[in-house]
Design an enzyme around this catalytic site. Structure first.
Site, PDB file in Angstrom:
ATOM      1  N   THR A   4       0.857  -1.198   0.000  1.00 59.31           N
ATOM      2  CA  THR A   4       0.000   0.000   0.000  1.00 59.31           C
ATOM      3  C   THR A   4       0.883   1.235   0.000  1.00 59.31           C
ATOM      4  O   THR A   4       1.976   1.211   0.551  1.00 59.31           O
ATOM      5  CB  THR A   4      -0.860  -0.048   1.282  1.00 59.31           C
ATOM      6  OG1 THR A   4      -1.784  -1.101   1.127  1.00 59.31           O
ATOM      7  CG2 THR A   4      -1.579   1.251   1.567  1.00 59.31           C
ATOM      8  N   ARG A  61     -14.736  -6.667   0.655  1.00 57.54           N
ATOM      9  CA  ARG A  61     -13.944  -6.256   1.834  1.00 57.54           C
ATOM     10  C   ARG A  61     -13.291  -4.872   1.610  1.00 57.54           C
ATOM     11  O   ARG A  61     -12.729  -4.596   0.567  1.00 57.54           O
ATOM     12  CB  ARG A  61     -12.875  -7.302   2.103  1.00 57.54           C
ATOM     13  CG  ARG A  61     -11.959  -7.002   3.306  1.00 57.54           C
ATOM     14  CD  ARG A  61     -10.672  -6.334   2.899  1.00 57.54           C
ATOM     15  NE  ARG A  61      -9.762  -6.147   4.040  1.00 57.54           N
ATOM     16  CZ  ARG A  61      -8.683  -5.373   4.006  1.00 57.54           C
ATOM     17  NH1 ARG A  61      -8.370  -4.738   2.905  1.00 57.54           N
ATOM     18  NH2 ARG A  61      -7.907  -5.235   5.058  1.00 57.54           N
ATOM     19  N   GLY A  97     -10.601  -2.163   3.521  1.00 65.80           N
ATOM     20  CA  GLY A  97      -9.616  -2.031   4.608  1.00 65.80           C
ATOM     21  C   GLY A  97      -9.629  -0.652   5.228  1.00 65.80           C
ATOM     22  O   GLY A  97     -10.585   0.124   5.071  1.00 65.80           O
ATOM     23  N   THR A 114      -0.361   1.748   7.008  1.00 68.99           N
ATOM     24  CA  THR A 114      -0.303   0.541   6.184  1.00 68.99           C
ATOM     25  C   THR A 114      -0.149  -0.658   7.102  1.00 68.99           C
ATOM     26  O   THR A 114       0.511  -0.573   8.128  1.00 68.99           O
ATOM     27  CB  THR A 114       0.860   0.592   5.181  1.00 68.99           C
ATOM     28  OG1 THR A 114       0.928  -0.668   4.510  1.00 68.99           O
ATOM     29  CG2 THR A 114       2.196   0.876   5.846  1.00 68.99           C
ATOM     30  N   GLY A 115      -0.785  -1.755   6.723  1.00 70.65           N
ATOM     31  CA  GLY A 115      -0.687  -2.948   7.560  1.00 70.65           C
ATOM     32  C   GLY A 115      -2.002  -3.701   7.539  1.00 70.65           C
ATOM     33  O   GLY A 115      -2.799  -3.543   6.615  1.00 70.65           O
ATOM     34  N   GLY A 155      -5.308  -4.027   7.886  1.00 67.02           N
ATOM     35  CA  GLY A 155      -6.274  -2.942   7.963  1.00 67.02           C
ATOM     36  C   GLY A 155      -7.359  -3.094   9.006  1.00 67.02           C
ATOM     37  O   GLY A 155      -7.795  -2.106   9.609  1.00 67.02           O
TER      38      GLY A 155
HETATM   39  N1  ASP Z   1      -3.947  -1.534   5.058  1.00 63.39           N
HETATM   40  C1  ASP Z   1      -4.258  -2.128   3.777  1.00 63.39           C
HETATM   41  C2  ASP Z   1      -5.568  -2.847   3.883  1.00 63.39           C
HETATM   42  O1  ASP Z   1      -5.816  -3.475   4.883  1.00 63.39           O
HETATM   43  C3  ASP Z   1      -3.225  -3.077   3.310  1.00 63.39           C
HETATM   44  C4  ASP Z   1      -1.832  -2.542   3.320  1.00 63.39           C
HETATM   45  O2  ASP Z   1      -1.517  -1.626   4.029  1.00 63.39           O
HETATM   46  O3  ASP Z   1      -1.011  -3.073   2.571  1.00 63.39           O
HETATM   47  O4  ASP Z   1      -6.307  -2.838   2.926  1.00 63.39           O
END
Ligand code: ASP
Length: 306
Positions: free
Chosen positions: A173, A201, A203, A224-225, A227
């Site tokens: 992301t 879904r 995030g 980011t992470g 979500g």
């Molecule tokens: N946070 C994003 C999500 O959950 C994914 C990511 O950060 O790579 O959609």
């Protein structure tokens, strides 16, 4: 005349990013892509452009680069399609725009900005977001533009693992936060979400207050992470609230919220600029693609230490 020193911080996703898992060439390509995006935003801020313009332009660069999970190079849904989420927020007046599950706009962050500036709404989703994008005459792209072979391979791997979605966290992301010379902050985030996502879904990235937030009274945040955990922690807003109401520094607020996300079972990271001029990141994953720039120079990093 600029009254503040400008700052820019970017991320290209957090996750299990270790030296052995990235080839040397891949690592160099990613560092170069991060540097290129930083340079784009920095040149806007250095010449008196707004934080809002800078974060949009920076995220667009990263969306167009297939190394990252946003725009071109986005991960696939379970059905093998691309459903793109993005948000942008201007700390000046807390205006914001977001899209979830957009499928045909070349740069979802630009669609999010159009939602903010050209509609009375904050968030549009799915077919409606696509329709609004066409009405706004934004550049459209075919599904083939977003799809790259590596993401197909990751989807197959995810399906074979039998999990709900990609457990290895191949994130990517992208996000940017900036403080401009007038003292305004802005944040933008864009993503394909997570490999193998289904049922529409959504995030944290496009959810104002979870993955993206900006408030001139505090600062700007992009996350980011995993979500789901950032949504439950209202991570981006919570960081701004801690700075504003508790008087915490950007680093203290970011570390506290990442610790909270971790306690819930999530992982990932955040980038933060404060209205006072701090520019920081915090993450609990092994790595995060990231970089920062100011009039003093710039730096990019991938792993925990550099
Ligand atoms: N946070 C994003 C999500 O959950 C994914 C990511 O950060 O790579 O959609």
């Amino acid at each position: 005349m600029p009254t503040h020193d400008w700052k820019l911080v970017i991320h290209g996703g957090a996750g299990i990013i270790e030296r052995d898992s990235l080839g040397r060439e891949e690592e160099q390509n990613i560092r170069a892509a991060l540097q290129h995006a930083l340079d784009t935003g920095a040149s806007i801020l250095a010449t008196g452009g707004s934080a809002l313009e800078a974060v949009e332009a920076t995220v667009k660069e990263l969306e167009d680069d297939p190394h990252f999970n946003a725009g071109r190079g986005a991960v696939f849904t379970y059905q093998g399609s691309s459903e793109l989420d993005a948000a942008i927020m201007d700390g000046n007046g807390r205006r914001s725009g977001a899209v979830a599950g957009a499928t045909a706009t070349k740069n979802p962050v630009t669609l999010a900005r159009a939602v903010m500036e050209q509609s009375p709404h904050v968030m549009l989703s799915g077919a409606g977001a696509d329709e609004f994008s066409r009405q706004q005459d934004l550049e459209q792209a075919e599904p083939e533009w977003f799809a790259i072979p590596e993401r197909q391979r990751q989807l197959e791997e995810m399906k074979q693992s039998g999990g709900w979605f990609d457990i290895d966290m191949k994130y990517g992301t992208v996000g940017a936060v900036a403080l401009d010379g007038q003292g305004h902050v802005a944040a933008a985030t864009s993503t394909g979400g997570i490999t193998g996502k289904r049922w529409g879904r959504i995030g944290d990235s496009p959810i104002i207050g979870a993955g993206t937030y900006a408030d001139d009274r505090a600062g700007a945040v992009s996350a980011t992470g995993s979500g789901e955990f950032f949504i439950r922690a209202s991570a981006a807003h919570e960081i701004c609230a801690r700075m504003r109401l508790l008087g915490e520094s950007a680093a203290q607020a970011a570390d506290a919220v990442i610790a909270d996300v971790g306690a819930l079972g999530g992982n990932g990271g955040v980038i933060v600029v404060s209205a006072a001029g701090e520019a920081v990141w915090s993450f609990n994953s092994s790595g995060m693609y990231r970089g920062k720039a100011s009039a003093e120079g710039s730096v990019v990093a991938i792993y925990g230490d550099e």
